[in-house]
Design an enzyme around this catalytic site. Structure first.
Site: not given
Length: 108
Positions: A32, A35
């Site tokens: 991700c 993230c």
């Protein structure tokens, strides 16, 4: 100075639900991109609020039970727990200022 505690499904009950202090749970994934943008803010929260708030992170892919229990649809996601209840919920990348506001709303 507190740091972020990495947990798994097996530790979720004890570290989050049974905690005596509020817990900020950060759901993330290695693949991700957003993230990676949020991670420094999560570390900042652990250092800044460590005396009043436990900060844990949970990788979603190997830990489907906690992800399901917290109804995490996408990552990065944040859940703020106190007394086994979710007080605040956020999905998607948020900045440090938004994170600070989210935490301050419940700690002050």
């Amino acid at each position: 100075m507190s740091s972020v505690i990495e947990i798994t499904d097996a530790q979720f009950q004890q570290e989050v639900l049974e905690s005596k202090q509020p817990v900020l749970v950060y759901f993330w994934a290695s693949w991700c991109g957003p993230c990676r943008l949020v991670s420094p803010s999560i570390s900042w929260a652990a250092e800044t609020y460590g005396d009043r708030l436990k900060v844990v992170k949970l990788e979603v892919d190997p830990n489907p039970d906690a992800r399901s229990k917290c109804k995490v649809e996408g990552v990065p996601a944040i859940r703020l727990f106190k007394d086994q209840e979710i007080l605040e919920s956020s999905e998607g990348a948020i900045g440090k200022q938004q994170l600070q506001t989210l935490i301050d709303n419940h700690l002050n």
